[in-house]
Motif scaffolding. Structure first.
Motif, PDB file in Angstrom:
ATOM      1  N   LEU A 184      41.505  42.589  -4.222  1.00 42.12           N
ATOM      2  CA  LEU A 184      40.730  42.763  -3.003  1.00 42.12           C
ATOM      3  C   LEU A 184      39.354  42.113  -3.132  1.00 42.12           C
ATOM      4  O   LEU A 184      38.828  41.573  -2.159  1.00 42.12           O
ATOM      5  N   ALA A 185      38.798  42.156  -4.324  1.00 44.32           N
ATOM      6  CA  ALA A 185      37.520  41.482  -4.550  1.00 44.32           C
ATOM      7  C   ALA A 185      37.678  39.983  -4.317  1.00 44.32           C
ATOM      8  O   ALA A 185      36.833  39.352  -3.685  1.00 44.32           O
ATOM      9  N   ALA A 186      38.779  39.423  -4.796  1.00 40.23           N
ATOM     10  CA  ALA A 186      39.044  37.993  -4.603  1.00 40.23           C
ATOM     11  C   ALA A 186      39.248  37.683  -3.128  1.00 40.23           C
ATOM     12  O   ALA A 186      38.768  36.659  -2.617  1.00 40.23           O
ATOM     13  N   ALA A 187      39.960  38.565  -2.418  1.00 33.89           N
ATOM     14  CA  ALA A 187      40.203  38.358  -0.990  1.00 33.89           C
ATOM     15  C   ALA A 187      38.897  38.400  -0.208  1.00 33.89           C
ATOM     16  O   ALA A 187      38.674  37.597   0.708  1.00 33.89           O
ATOM     17  N   TRP A 188      38.011  39.327  -0.576  1.00 31.98           N
ATOM     18  CA  TRP A 188      36.730  39.435   0.116  1.00 31.98           C
ATOM     19  C   TRP A 188      35.859  38.212  -0.159  1.00 31.98           C
ATOM     20  O   TRP A 188      35.260  37.651   0.744  1.00 31.98           O
ATOM     21  N   ARG A 189      35.801  37.789  -1.428  1.00 30.30           N
ATOM     22  CA  ARG A 189      34.993  36.620  -1.752  1.00 30.30           C
ATOM     23  C   ARG A 189      35.525  35.369  -1.054  1.00 30.30           C
ATOM     24  O   ARG A 189      34.761  34.524  -0.600  1.00 30.30           O
ATOM     25  N   ASN A 190      36.830  35.263  -0.949  1.00 31.49           N
ATOM     26  CA  ASN A 190      37.426  34.126  -0.247  1.00 31.49           C
ATOM     27  C   ASN A 190      36.999  34.127   1.216  1.00 31.49           C
ATOM     28  O   ASN A 190      36.693  33.079   1.794  1.00 31.49           O
ATOM     29  N   ARG A 191      36.946  35.307   1.793  1.00 36.64           N
ATOM     30  CA  ARG A 191      36.554  35.424   3.198  1.00 36.64           C
ATOM     31  C   ARG A 191      35.086  35.026   3.396  1.00 36.64           C
ATOM     32  O   ARG A 191      34.764  34.255   4.301  1.00 36.64           O
ATOM     33  N   VAL A 192      34.214  35.520   2.539  1.00 35.65           N
ATOM     34  CA  VAL A 192      32.798  35.202   2.724  1.00 35.65           C
ATOM     35  C   VAL A 192      32.502  33.745   2.364  1.00 35.65           C
ATOM     36  O   VAL A 192      31.614  33.128   2.954  1.00 35.65           O
ATOM     37  N   HIS A 193      33.248  33.195   1.421  1.00 33.81           N
ATOM     38  CA  HIS A 193      33.072  31.784   1.110  1.00 33.81           C
ATOM     39  C   HIS A 193      33.464  30.920   2.305  1.00 33.81           C
ATOM     40  O   HIS A 193      32.824  29.893   2.583  1.00 33.81           O
ATOM     41  N   GLY A 194      34.508  31.352   3.007  1.00 30.69           N
ATOM     42  CA  GLY A 194      34.913  30.636   4.216  1.00 30.69           C
ATOM     43  C   GLY A 194      33.841  30.699   5.284  1.00 30.69           C
ATOM     44  O   GLY A 194      33.563  29.702   5.971  1.00 30.69           O
ATOM     45  N   ARG A 195      33.208  31.862   5.421  1.00 31.44           N
ATOM     46  CA  ARG A 195      32.115  32.009   6.386  1.00 31.44           C
ATOM     47  C   ARG A 195      30.962  31.080   6.047  1.00 31.44           C
ATOM     48  O   ARG A 195      30.414  30.403   6.916  1.00 31.44           O
ATOM     49  N   ARG A 196      30.618  31.034   4.758  1.00 30.91           N
ATOM     50  CA  ARG A 196      29.501  30.181   4.370  1.00 30.91           C
ATOM     51  C   ARG A 196      29.823  28.703   4.621  1.00 30.91           C
ATOM     52  O   ARG A 196      28.956  27.926   5.023  1.00 30.91           O
ATOM     53  N   ALA A 197      31.070  28.317   4.385  1.00 26.75           N
ATOM     54  CA  ALA A 197      31.460  26.920   4.601  1.00 26.75           C
ATOM     55  C   ALA A 197      31.258  26.514   6.058  1.00 26.75           C
ATOM     56  O   ALA A 197      30.849  25.386   6.349  1.00 26.75           O
ATOM     57  N   VAL A 198      31.525  27.433   6.971  1.00 27.34           N
ATOM     58  CA  VAL A 198      31.317  27.152   8.397  1.00 27.34           C
ATOM     59  C   VAL A 198      29.826  26.963   8.678  1.00 27.34           C
ATOM     60  O   VAL A 198      29.419  26.031   9.383  1.00 27.34           O
ATOM     61  N   HIS A 199      29.005  27.840   8.133  1.00 22.65           N
ATOM     62  CA  HIS A 199      27.553  27.713   8.327  1.00 22.65           C
ATOM     63  C   HIS A 199      27.034  26.414   7.722  1.00 22.65           C
ATOM     64  O   HIS A 199      26.159  25.756   8.304  1.00 22.65           O
ATOM     65  N   ARG A 200      27.570  26.033   6.570  1.00 20.35           N
ATOM     66  CA  ARG A 200      27.125  24.793   5.947  1.00 20.35           C
ATOM     67  C   ARG A 200      27.484  23.583   6.817  1.00 20.35           C
ATOM     68  O   ARG A 200      26.701  22.640   6.948  1.00 20.35           O
ATOM     69  N   ALA A 201      28.673  23.623   7.413  1.00 19.58           N
ATOM     70  CA  ALA A 201      29.093  22.512   8.271  1.00 19.58           C
ATOM     71  C   ALA A 201      28.152  22.362   9.464  1.00 19.58           C
ATOM     72  O   ALA A 201      27.820  21.245   9.882  1.00 19.58           O
ATOM     73  N   ILE A 202      27.697  23.484   9.999  1.00 19.34           N
ATOM     74  CA  ILE A 202      26.760  23.433  11.127  1.00 19.34           C
ATOM     75  C   ILE A 202      25.416  22.863  10.673  1.00 19.34           C
ATOM     76  O   ILE A 202      24.818  22.017  11.356  1.00 19.34           O
ATOM     77  N   MET A 203      24.939  23.317   9.523  1.00 13.50           N
ATOM     78  CA  MET A 203      23.657  22.814   9.017  1.00 13.50           C
ATOM     79  C   MET A 203      23.744  21.332   8.669  1.00 13.50           C
ATOM     80  O   MET A 203      22.780  20.584   8.857  1.00 13.50           O
ATOM     81  N   GLU A 204      24.883  20.918   8.197  1.00  9.41           N
ATOM     82  CA  GLU A 204      25.084  19.502   7.903  1.00  9.41           C
ATOM     83  C   GLU A 204      24.994  18.673   9.183  1.00  9.41           C
ATOM     84  O   GLU A 204      24.400  17.593   9.204  1.00  9.41           O
TER      85      GLU A 204
END
Length: 199
Positions: free
Chosen positions: A120-140
Protein backbone atom coordinates in the motif's frame (compact mmCIF):
# COMPACT_ATOMS: atom_id res chain seq x y z
CA UNK A 1 -16.81 -24.23 -2.92
CA UNK A 2 -16.72 -20.96 -4.92
CA UNK A 3 -18.25 -20.82 -8.34
CA UNK A 4 -16.23 -20.65 -11.55
CA UNK A 5 -17.13 -16.96 -11.73
CA UNK A 6 -15.07 -16.29 -8.62
CA UNK A 7 -12.19 -18.54 -9.64
CA UNK A 8 -11.71 -16.90 -13.00
CA UNK A 9 -12.38 -13.37 -11.83
CA UNK A 10 -15.59 -12.55 -13.65
CA UNK A 11 -15.51 -8.76 -14.28
CA UNK A 12 -19.04 -8.17 -13.00
CA UNK A 13 -18.24 -9.85 -9.69
CA UNK A 14 -14.96 -7.95 -9.38
CA UNK A 15 -16.73 -4.67 -10.09
CA UNK A 16 -19.43 -5.46 -7.52
CA UNK A 17 -16.82 -6.15 -4.84
CA UNK A 18 -14.93 -2.94 -5.60
CA UNK A 19 -18.09 -0.85 -5.52
CA UNK A 20 -19.13 -2.49 -2.26
CA UNK A 21 -15.70 -1.82 -0.74
CA UNK A 22 -15.93 1.85 -1.76
CA UNK A 23 -19.35 2.20 -0.15
CA UNK A 24 -18.18 0.41 3.00
CA UNK A 25 -15.16 2.69 3.35
CA UNK A 26 -17.33 5.80 2.94
CA UNK A 27 -19.46 4.56 5.83
CA UNK A 28 -16.94 2.79 8.08
CA UNK A 29 -13.62 4.40 7.17
CA UNK A 30 -10.47 2.62 8.30
CA UNK A 31 -12.52 0.07 10.23
CA UNK A 32 -13.63 -1.51 6.95
CA UNK A 33 -12.79 -5.23 6.73
CA UNK A 34 -12.81 -7.63 3.80
CA UNK A 35 -15.88 -9.18 5.36
CA UNK A 36 -17.73 -5.84 5.12
CA UNK A 37 -17.02 -5.57 1.40
CA UNK A 38 -17.98 -9.21 0.86
CA UNK A 39 -21.27 -8.82 2.71
CA UNK A 40 -22.26 -5.71 0.76
CA UNK A 41 -21.31 -7.34 -2.53
CA UNK A 42 -23.28 -10.47 -1.71
CA UNK A 43 -20.25 -12.77 -2.02
CA UNK A 44 -18.19 -14.84 0.39
CA UNK A 45 -15.03 -13.50 1.97
CA UNK A 46 -13.20 -16.25 0.10
CA UNK A 47 -14.42 -14.70 -3.16
CA UNK A 48 -12.79 -11.41 -2.20
CA UNK A 49 -9.53 -13.24 -1.51
CA UNK A 50 -9.73 -15.03 -4.86
CA UNK A 51 -10.19 -11.73 -6.71
CA UNK A 52 -7.77 -9.51 -4.79
CA UNK A 53 -5.58 -11.67 -2.58
CA UNK A 54 -5.83 -9.56 0.58
CA UNK A 55 -6.91 -6.16 1.93
CA UNK A 56 -3.86 -4.54 0.36
CA UNK A 57 -4.77 -5.92 -3.06
CA UNK A 58 -8.36 -4.79 -2.67
CA UNK A 59 -7.40 -1.23 -1.74
CA UNK A 60 -4.87 -0.97 -4.55
CA UNK A 61 -7.46 -2.17 -7.08
CA UNK A 62 -10.05 0.17 -5.56
CA UNK A 63 -7.89 3.22 -6.32
CA UNK A 64 -7.80 2.27 -10.00
CA UNK A 65 -11.52 1.50 -10.01
CA UNK A 66 -12.30 4.82 -8.37
CA UNK A 67 -10.31 6.80 -10.94
CA UNK A 68 -11.95 4.93 -13.78
CA UNK A 69 -15.48 5.43 -12.43
CA UNK A 70 -14.89 9.15 -11.85
CA UNK A 71 -13.32 9.66 -15.29
CA UNK A 72 -9.95 10.91 -14.07
CA UNK A 73 -8.29 10.36 -17.44
CA UNK A 74 -10.83 12.59 -19.19
CA UNK A 75 -10.61 15.21 -16.45
CA UNK A 76 -6.82 15.29 -16.75
CA UNK A 77 -7.13 15.66 -20.54
CA UNK A 78 -9.28 18.75 -19.96
CA UNK A 79 -6.42 20.23 -17.91
CA UNK A 80 -3.90 19.80 -20.69
CA UNK A 81 -6.27 21.05 -23.38
CA UNK A 82 -5.86 24.50 -21.85
CA UNK A 83 -3.59 27.14 -23.34
CA UNK A 84 -1.58 28.93 -22.06
CA UNK A 85 0.11 27.03 -19.23
CA UNK A 86 -1.29 29.31 -16.52
CA UNK A 87 -4.79 28.31 -17.61
CA UNK A 88 -3.79 24.64 -17.31
CA UNK A 89 -2.59 25.42 -13.78
CA UNK A 90 -5.99 26.92 -12.92
CA UNK A 91 -7.76 23.88 -14.32
CA UNK A 92 -5.52 21.56 -12.34
CA UNK A 93 -6.44 23.30 -9.09
CA UNK A 94 -10.12 23.15 -10.06
CA UNK A 95 -9.71 19.43 -10.69
CA UNK A 96 -8.28 18.95 -7.20
CA UNK A 97 -11.18 20.93 -5.74
CA UNK A 98 -13.76 18.77 -7.53
CA UNK A 99 -12.03 15.42 -7.25
CA UNK A 100 -10.71 15.47 -3.68
CA UNK A 101 -14.07 15.22 -1.85
CA UNK A 102 -15.14 12.33 -4.08
CA UNK A 103 -12.15 10.18 -3.13
CA UNK A 104 -11.47 11.51 0.36
CA UNK A 105 -12.72 8.46 2.27
CA UNK A 106 -10.53 6.04 0.31
CA UNK A 107 -7.52 8.38 0.37
CA UNK A 108 -7.71 8.59 4.17
CA UNK A 109 -7.69 4.80 4.50
CA UNK A 110 -4.87 4.43 1.97
CA UNK A 111 -2.75 7.10 3.65
CA UNK A 112 -3.18 5.49 7.07
CA UNK A 113 -2.58 1.94 5.85
CA UNK A 114 0.61 2.78 3.96
CA UNK A 115 2.58 2.80 7.22
CA UNK A 116 1.54 -0.79 7.95
CA UNK A 117 1.81 -2.36 4.51
CA UNK A 118 4.65 -2.09 1.99
CA UNK A 119 2.37 -2.79 -0.99
CA UNK A 120 0.00 0.00 0.00
CA UNK A 121 2.92 2.32 0.65
CA UNK A 122 4.15 1.62 -2.89
CA UNK A 123 0.65 2.20 -4.30
CA UNK A 124 0.36 5.52 -2.48
CA UNK A 125 3.80 6.70 -3.58
CA UNK A 126 2.99 5.74 -7.16
CA UNK A 127 -0.16 7.83 -6.96
CA UNK A 128 1.55 10.92 -5.59
CA UNK A 129 4.42 10.58 -8.04
CA UNK A 130 1.85 10.61 -10.82
CA UNK A 131 0.33 13.78 -9.38
CA UNK A 132 3.70 15.47 -9.25
CA UNK A 133 4.44 14.48 -12.86
CA UNK A 134 1.29 16.30 -13.97
CA UNK A 135 2.30 19.43 -12.06
CA UNK A 136 5.78 19.26 -13.55
CA UNK A 137 4.34 19.03 -17.07
CA UNK A 138 2.33 22.20 -16.44
CA UNK A 139 5.36 24.05 -15.06
CA UNK A 140 7.39 22.91 -18.03
CA UNK A 141 4.79 24.41 -20.35
CA UNK A 142 4.79 27.69 -18.41
CA UNK A 143 8.60 27.79 -18.62
CA UNK A 144 8.54 27.11 -22.38
CA UNK A 145 6.20 30.07 -22.74
CA UNK A 146 8.76 32.22 -20.91
CA UNK A 147 6.39 32.85 -18.02
CA UNK A 148 7.97 30.97 -15.13
CA UNK A 149 8.60 33.53 -12.39
CA UNK A 150 12.17 34.54 -11.58
CA UNK A 151 13.94 32.39 -9.04
CA UNK A 152 12.05 29.19 -9.84
CA UNK A 153 13.10 26.14 -11.81
CA UNK A 154 10.61 23.77 -13.40
CA UNK A 155 11.30 21.23 -10.65
CA UNK A 156 11.07 23.56 -7.67
CA UNK A 157 7.88 25.13 -9.05
CA UNK A 158 6.43 21.65 -9.58
CA UNK A 159 7.37 20.68 -6.03
CA UNK A 160 5.55 23.67 -4.57
CA UNK A 161 2.48 23.34 -6.79
CA UNK A 162 2.21 19.61 -6.12
CA UNK A 163 2.75 19.95 -2.36
CA UNK A 164 0.22 22.74 -1.88
CA UNK A 165 -2.49 20.68 -3.59
CA UNK A 166 -1.90 17.46 -1.61
CA UNK A 167 -4.94 15.99 0.19
CA UNK A 168 -3.69 17.17 3.59
CA UNK A 169 -3.83 20.82 2.54
CA UNK A 170 -7.24 20.43 0.90
CA UNK A 171 -8.52 18.65 4.02
CA UNK A 172 -7.25 21.35 6.39
CA UNK A 173 -8.70 24.22 4.36
CA UNK A 174 -12.10 22.70 3.61
CA UNK A 175 -12.78 20.61 6.69
CA UNK A 176 -11.08 22.69 9.37
CA UNK A 177 -11.14 26.21 7.94
CA UNK A 178 -14.50 25.86 6.21
CA UNK A 179 -13.48 26.82 2.67
CA UNK A 180 -15.86 25.85 -0.10
CA UNK A 181 -14.58 24.07 -3.19
CA UNK A 182 -14.94 27.35 -5.09
CA UNK A 183 -12.93 29.27 -2.50
CA UNK A 184 -10.26 26.58 -2.52
CA UNK A 185 -9.94 26.71 -6.31
CA UNK A 186 -9.85 30.51 -6.44
CA UNK A 187 -7.46 31.06 -3.54
CA UNK A 188 -4.99 28.30 -4.39
CA UNK A 189 -4.95 29.35 -8.06
CA UNK A 190 -4.26 32.94 -7.02
CA UNK A 191 -1.46 31.84 -4.69
CA UNK A 192 0.22 29.68 -7.33
CA UNK A 193 -0.17 32.20 -10.15
CA UNK A 194 1.20 35.07 -8.06
CA UNK A 195 4.12 32.96 -6.88
CA UNK A 196 5.07 30.98 -9.96
CA UNK A 197 3.78 32.74 -13.09
CA UNK A 198 5.36 35.93 -14.38
CA UNK A 199 3.31 38.71 -15.92
Amino acid sequence: MPSADFIYGQPTTRHRILQAAWEAIEELGSKTRLADAAERAGVSRQAVYLHFGDRSGLLTALVEHMDEKLGLEELAAHVFDALPGAEALDRMVELHAIYSPKVESVVRVLQAAQFEDDALAAAWRNRVHGRRAVHRAIMERIAEEGRLAKGWTVDTAADISYSITLPEMWRELTEQRGWTAKQYAQNISTLLRNSLVAG
